[in-house]
Motif scaffolding. Structure first.
Motif, PDB file in Angstrom:
ATOM      1  N   SER A 179      46.229 -28.663   3.037  1.00 37.91           N
ATOM      2  CA  SER A 179      46.884 -29.319   1.506  1.00 37.91           C
ATOM      3  C   SER A 179      46.846 -28.299   0.261  1.00 37.91           C
ATOM      4  O   SER A 179      48.404 -28.156   0.151  1.00 37.91           O
ATOM      5  CB  SER A 179      45.216 -29.906   1.170  1.00 37.91           C
ATOM      6  N   GLY A 180      46.011 -27.895  -0.373  1.00 37.86           N
ATOM      7  CA  GLY A 180      46.135 -26.355  -1.188  1.00 37.86           C
ATOM      8  C   GLY A 180      46.979 -25.151  -0.819  1.00 37.86           C
ATOM      9  O   GLY A 180      48.477 -24.747  -1.520  1.00 37.86           O
ATOM     10  N   ASN A 181      47.187 -24.603   0.315  1.00 35.80           N
ATOM     11  CA  ASN A 181      48.692 -23.854   0.996  1.00 35.80           C
ATOM     12  C   ASN A 181      49.548 -24.031   0.894  1.00 35.80           C
ATOM     13  O   ASN A 181      50.551 -23.708   1.157  1.00 35.80           O
ATOM     14  CB  ASN A 181      47.872 -23.641   1.782  1.00 35.80           C
ATOM     15  N   ILE A 182      49.717 -25.765   0.846  1.00 34.06           N
ATOM     16  CA  ILE A 182      51.615 -26.249   0.689  1.00 34.06           C
ATOM     17  C   ILE A 182      51.934 -25.689  -0.761  1.00 34.06           C
ATOM     18  O   ILE A 182      52.719 -25.150  -0.272  1.00 34.06           O
ATOM     19  CB  ILE A 182      51.517 -27.385   0.943  1.00 34.06           C
ATOM     20  N   ASP A 188      53.673 -20.951 -10.679  1.00 36.46           N
ATOM     21  CA  ASP A 188      51.815 -20.568 -10.194  1.00 36.46           C
ATOM     22  C   ASP A 188      51.573 -22.288  -9.841  1.00 36.46           C
ATOM     23  O   ASP A 188      52.697 -22.861 -10.574  1.00 36.46           O
ATOM     24  CB  ASP A 188      51.498 -20.208 -12.301  1.00 36.46           C
ATOM     25  N   ALA A 189      50.531 -22.480  -9.646  1.00 36.53           N
ATOM     26  CA  ALA A 189      50.463 -23.749  -8.727  1.00 36.53           C
ATOM     27  C   ALA A 189      50.694 -24.778 -10.309  1.00 36.53           C
ATOM     28  O   ALA A 189      50.678 -25.993  -9.637  1.00 36.53           O
ATOM     29  CB  ALA A 189      48.963 -23.161  -8.260  1.00 36.53           C
ATOM     30  N   LYS A 190      50.353 -24.656 -10.972  1.00 32.70           N
ATOM     31  CA  LYS A 190      50.028 -25.082 -12.173  1.00 32.70           C
ATOM     32  C   LYS A 190      51.109 -26.132 -12.779  1.00 32.70           C
ATOM     33  O   LYS A 190      51.639 -26.805 -13.027  1.00 32.70           O
ATOM     34  CB  LYS A 190      49.052 -24.638 -13.388  1.00 32.70           C
ATOM     35  N   GLU A 191      52.167 -25.138 -12.255  1.00 38.63           N
ATOM     36  CA  GLU A 191      53.901 -25.640 -12.835  1.00 38.63           C
ATOM     37  C   GLU A 191      54.052 -26.518 -11.696  1.00 38.63           C
ATOM     38  O   GLU A 191      55.758 -27.596 -12.105  1.00 38.63           O
ATOM     39  CB  GLU A 191      54.892 -24.642 -12.577  1.00 38.63           C
ATOM     40  N   ALA A 241      56.146 -33.495  -0.773  1.00 33.42           N
ATOM     41  CA  ALA A 241      54.960 -32.420  -0.983  1.00 33.42           C
ATOM     42  C   ALA A 241      53.546 -32.941  -0.783  1.00 33.42           C
ATOM     43  O   ALA A 241      52.393 -33.051  -0.026  1.00 33.42           O
ATOM     44  CB  ALA A 241      54.764 -30.289  -0.586  1.00 33.42           C
ATOM     45  N   PHE A 242      53.928 -33.143  -1.869  1.00 30.76           N
ATOM     46  CA  PHE A 242      52.357 -33.952  -2.221  1.00 30.76           C
ATOM     47  C   PHE A 242      51.984 -34.959  -1.338  1.00 30.76           C
ATOM     48  O   PHE A 242      51.160 -34.879  -1.725  1.00 30.76           O
ATOM     49  CB  PHE A 242      52.334 -33.724  -3.976  1.00 30.76           C
ATOM     50  N   HIS A 243      53.480 -35.827  -2.052  1.00 33.14           N
ATOM     51  CA  HIS A 243      52.653 -36.957  -1.241  1.00 33.14           C
ATOM     52  C   HIS A 243      52.257 -36.976   0.406  1.00 33.14           C
ATOM     53  O   HIS A 243      51.024 -37.534   0.847  1.00 33.14           O
ATOM     54  CB  HIS A 243      54.700 -37.527  -0.954  1.00 33.14           C
ATOM     55  N   GLY A 300      40.045 -26.688  -6.140  1.00 32.27           N
ATOM     56  CA  GLY A 300      41.339 -26.287  -6.974  1.00 32.27           C
ATOM     57  C   GLY A 300      42.834 -27.902  -7.595  1.00 32.27           C
ATOM     58  O   GLY A 300      42.604 -27.624  -8.269  1.00 32.27           O
ATOM     59  N   MET A 301      43.309 -28.200  -6.725  1.00 35.63           N
ATOM     60  CA  MET A 301      44.269 -29.069  -6.767  1.00 35.63           C
ATOM     61  C   MET A 301      44.275 -29.606  -7.810  1.00 35.63           C
ATOM     62  O   MET A 301      45.301 -30.740  -8.287  1.00 35.63           O
ATOM     63  CB  MET A 301      44.550 -29.717  -5.272  1.00 35.63           C
ATOM     64  N   VAL A 302      42.319 -30.795  -7.522  1.00 36.16           N
ATOM     65  CA  VAL A 302      42.310 -31.833  -8.771  1.00 36.16           C
ATOM     66  C   VAL A 302      42.354 -31.447 -10.220  1.00 36.16           C
ATOM     67  O   VAL A 302      42.598 -32.179 -11.402  1.00 36.16           O
ATOM     68  CB  VAL A 302      41.316 -32.449  -8.047  1.00 36.16           C
ATOM     69  N   ALA A 303      42.886 -30.098 -10.870  1.00 35.59           N
ATOM     70  CA  ALA A 303      43.427 -29.210 -11.534  1.00 35.59           C
ATOM     71  C   ALA A 303      44.153 -30.106 -12.293  1.00 35.59           C
ATOM     72  O   ALA A 303      45.026 -30.632 -13.718  1.00 35.59           O
ATOM     73  CB  ALA A 303      43.750 -28.263 -11.793  1.00 35.59           C
ATOM     74  N   ASN A 304      45.257 -30.757 -11.486  1.00 36.17           N
ATOM     75  CA  ASN A 304      46.491 -31.305 -11.471  1.00 36.17           C
ATOM     76  C   ASN A 304      46.726 -32.914 -11.340  1.00 36.17           C
ATOM     77  O   ASN A 304      46.385 -33.587 -10.231  1.00 36.17           O
ATOM     78  CB  ASN A 304      47.504 -30.669  -9.967  1.00 36.17           C
TER      79      ASN A 304
HETATM   80  P1  ADP Z   1      39.588 -23.070  -1.760  1.00 31.14           P
HETATM   81  O1  ADP Z   1      38.179 -23.267  -2.133  1.00 31.14           O
HETATM   82  O2  ADP Z   1      39.986 -23.263  -0.464  1.00 31.14           O
HETATM   83  O3  ADP Z   1      39.713 -21.271  -1.983  1.00 31.14           O
HETATM   84  P2  ADP Z   1      40.511 -23.832  -4.595  1.00 31.14           P
HETATM   85  O4  ADP Z   1      39.101 -25.183  -4.255  1.00 31.14           O
HETATM   86  O5  ADP Z   1      40.085 -22.725  -4.783  1.00 31.14           O
HETATM   87  O6  ADP Z   1      40.107 -23.514  -2.753  1.00 31.14           O
HETATM   88  O7  ADP Z   1      42.018 -24.975  -4.297  1.00 31.14           O
HETATM   89  C1  ADP Z   1      42.681 -23.696  -4.452  1.00 31.14           C
HETATM   90  C2  ADP Z   1      44.259 -24.042  -3.948  1.00 31.14           C
HETATM   91  O8  ADP Z   1      44.573 -25.273  -4.988  1.00 31.14           O
HETATM   92  C3  ADP Z   1      45.255 -22.880  -3.825  1.00 31.14           C
HETATM   93  O9  ADP Z   1      45.752 -23.971  -2.705  1.00 31.14           O
HETATM   94  C4  ADP Z   1      46.351 -23.590  -4.806  1.00 31.14           C
HETATM   95  O10 ADP Z   1      47.640 -24.092  -4.604  1.00 31.14           O
HETATM   96  C5  ADP Z   1      45.635 -24.400  -5.517  1.00 31.14           C
HETATM   97  N1  ADP Z   1      46.215 -25.379  -6.822  1.00 31.14           N
HETATM   98  C6  ADP Z   1      45.182 -24.870  -8.126  1.00 31.14           C
HETATM   99  N2  ADP Z   1      46.132 -25.550  -8.639  1.00 31.14           N
HETATM  100  C7  ADP Z   1      46.720 -26.231  -8.753  1.00 31.14           C
HETATM  101  C8  ADP Z   1      47.693 -27.178  -9.190  1.00 31.14           C
HETATM  102  N3  ADP Z   1      47.405 -27.620 -10.475  1.00 31.14           N
HETATM  103  N4  ADP Z   1      48.116 -27.877  -8.280  1.00 31.14           N
HETATM  104  C9  ADP Z   1      48.589 -28.128  -7.017  1.00 31.14           C
HETATM  105  N5  ADP Z   1      47.933 -27.704  -6.511  1.00 31.14           N
HETATM  106  C10 ADP Z   1      46.602 -26.868  -6.946  1.00 31.14           C
END
Ligand code: ADP
Length: 484
Positions: A301-304, A317-320, A372-374, A402-406
């Motif tokens: 998921s976020g690792n992608i 930055d993941a934010k971008e 990738a997001f899809h 972490g990803m749901v900041a997006n």
């Molecule tokens: P974990 O608890 O598994 O370490 P987190 O909940 O801290 O993970 O989330 C981190 C993950 O979220 C990272 O893999 C990062 O790539 C992704 N991430 C963080 N911010 C964003 C963003 N704004 N958009 C997309 N992915 C994000």
């Protein structure tokens, strides 16, 4: 107002947070530690690192907070396996982390000997190295003298919660809770007892096991300088997030998007069996009752997004990543197969690897990032479809991690699923869950506490495009499954 200490012991860091009884964060401290990768597919941790980082974060918050603490709740990475000497408290081998795949061959052997059905009927799990049972067996088989010592009752087994309770409490208790026990593959989730038949299959002596309490049990006392804090809550991390998000009703679902993604839906007193790769597990045991859940784990998921950042160098930055998402649901026919280390639920294919389909001269970074997001949204849809075939309708869907900041990703999820999605203002659901369990155990009424959230409504006009893209993606995955 009372205050509660929540300990969140994760795979790469340990954290302590003090909340007041309005669930407002007062102070927190987090420390990371390193994992070891001694061989291909092996992942280990040093139990001392876990205990020391937890102790330090506890000291950091307690020493800098003026107020008394009513009780403590612990939430933790599940399945990770530690075996220690009862006498010295020293582990006889490093902790084998949930991600570790060293017992894959043994699991295959058990499957070909016809054990899968029995294991899944009793435990609700699939026969996979992920869970603790085969890890304990590996330690007993591979550490010199361990088997004999275990038979003599000299060794103790526990998941991380158990080891922490043993190390942190003045009573040196050897305990676990029903949610952590339900992830060991040794616990019968129906009668809520350790299962002798399974212990015999895995050759694990009963004497090694911790006593199992409900989440709101009495786990012992942490002593820190002049403070004595009772541990009144223990719950596995994903279950902690379920409670943290107030998913107490049938069909309430939470989905956590971190490195991997974990979906969990509450099925109350029904242990719903899925024959399509979802796990049946204990959601929580509170107030004398157990609630069950169905769980789907998505490995990537976020690792992608990290990969797009660190290896593809598409952004710093993941934010971008958000600015590359095409909000119209169009990825220019590019599809991504999100399988860096296989696919989890509902596919459970360890051998499949990632790939793109449909790349042309015209393909842009936007198309690749969108695809990738899809793939993350589509995997979520795949799991919700399996739930629907089990007649579970999602009542409400809450997201965290972490990803749901997006925000564009949250909207994409709502559009793909055509469901309303809620994102709480406080996305630290896991730690909140442990705090809530400790609060309930201490007699607080938490149902009146208000929490804020953002809402993402599905855009009806995008239903069709997401549905077409999802079907194409599904066909691409099916063609590549190693079992097919
Ligand atoms: P974990 O608890 O598994 O370490 P987190 O909940 O801290 O993970 O989330 C981190 C993950 O979220 C990272 O893999 C990062 O790539 C992704 N991430 C963080 N911010 C964003 C963003 N704004 N958009 C997309 N992915 C994000």
């Amino acid at each position: 107002m009372k205050n509660y200490l929540s300990i969140d012991q994760g795979t790469t860091s340990s954290r302590s947070i003090i909340f007041n009884s309005n669930l407002e964060k007062q102070i927190d401290s987090q420390l990371e530690y390193k994992l070891d990768y001694p061989d291909d597919g092996w992942v280990e941790l040093r139990p001392d690192d876990v205990v020391n980082t937890v102790k330090k974060t506890i000291a950091n918050v307690l020493d800098n907070f003026n107020g008394s603490i009513e009780a403590c709740g612990i939430t933790n990475q599940r399945e990770t396996t530690i075996v220690w000497s009862r006498d010295t408290g020293e582990p006889i081998y490093p902790g084998i982390v949930w991600q570790d795949r060293r017992t894959n061959e043994y699991c295959q052997e058990l499957k070909s000997n016809g054990y899968e059905k029995k294991v899944s009927e009793k435990t609700g799990l699939v026969l996979d190295p992920y869970f603790s049972a085969t890890k304990v067996k590996w330690i007993l088989d591979n550490v010199e003298g361990a088997k004999e010592r275990a038979q003599k009752g000299e060794l103790a087994f526990g998941t991380v919660d158990s080891y922490l309770i043993f190390k942190l409490t003045k009573e040196k208790n050897h305990l676990t809770d029903v949610t952590n026990a339900s992830r060991t593959m040794l616990f019968n989730i129906h009668n809520k007892e350790w299962d002798q038949e399974l212990l015999d299959i895995f050759e694990i002596p009963n004497s090694m096991l911790p006593e199992v309490l409900f989440c709101d049990g009495d786990y012992g006392t942490i002593v820190h300088s002049d403070k004595k804090i009772p541990i009144r809550g223990v719950i596995g991390d994903q279950q902690g997030a379920l409670v943290g998000q107030d998913c107490y009703e049938y069909g309430d679902m939470k989905s956590t998007y971190g490195t991997g993604c974990f979906l969990m839906v509450n099925t109350k007193d029904e242990a719903v069996k899925s024959d399509q790769g979802l796990l049946t597990t204990i959601a929580y045991g509170l107030n004398g009752n157990v609630s069950y859940a169905l769980e789907g784990s998505i490995y990537s998921s976020g690792n992608i997004i990290q990969w797009l950042r660190d290896k593809m160098k598409f952004f710093d930055d993941a934010k971008e990543s958000e600015k590359y998402i095409n909000a119209s649901g169009n990825s220019n026919n590019v599809l991504f197969l999100p399988a860096f280390n296989g696919l989890g639920a509902p596919f459970w294919d360890s051998n499949i690897r990632a790939g793109f389909k449909g790349i042309t001269q015209d393909t842009s970074i936007n198309d690749i990032v969108t695809a990738a997001f899809h793939s993350i949204a589509f995997q979520t849809k795949e799991i919700t479809k399996v739930l629907e075939t089990n007649n579970i309708n999602i009542n409400k869907l809450l997201v965290d991690g972490g990803m749901v900041a997006n925000e564009s990703f949250c909207q994409m999820l709502a559009d793909t699923l055509q469901k309303n999605i809620k994102r709480p203002a406080n996305v630290e659901s896991t730690a909140l869950g442990a705090c809530k369990v400790a609060m309930m155990a201490s007699g607080e009424n938490i149902s009146e506490i208000k929490s804020n959230s953002s809402n993402f409504e599905p855009n009806k006009s995008l239903e069709n495009i997401y549905s077409i893209n999802y079907n194409n993606w599904k066909e691409y995955i099916n063609k590549n499954l190693s079992k097919s």
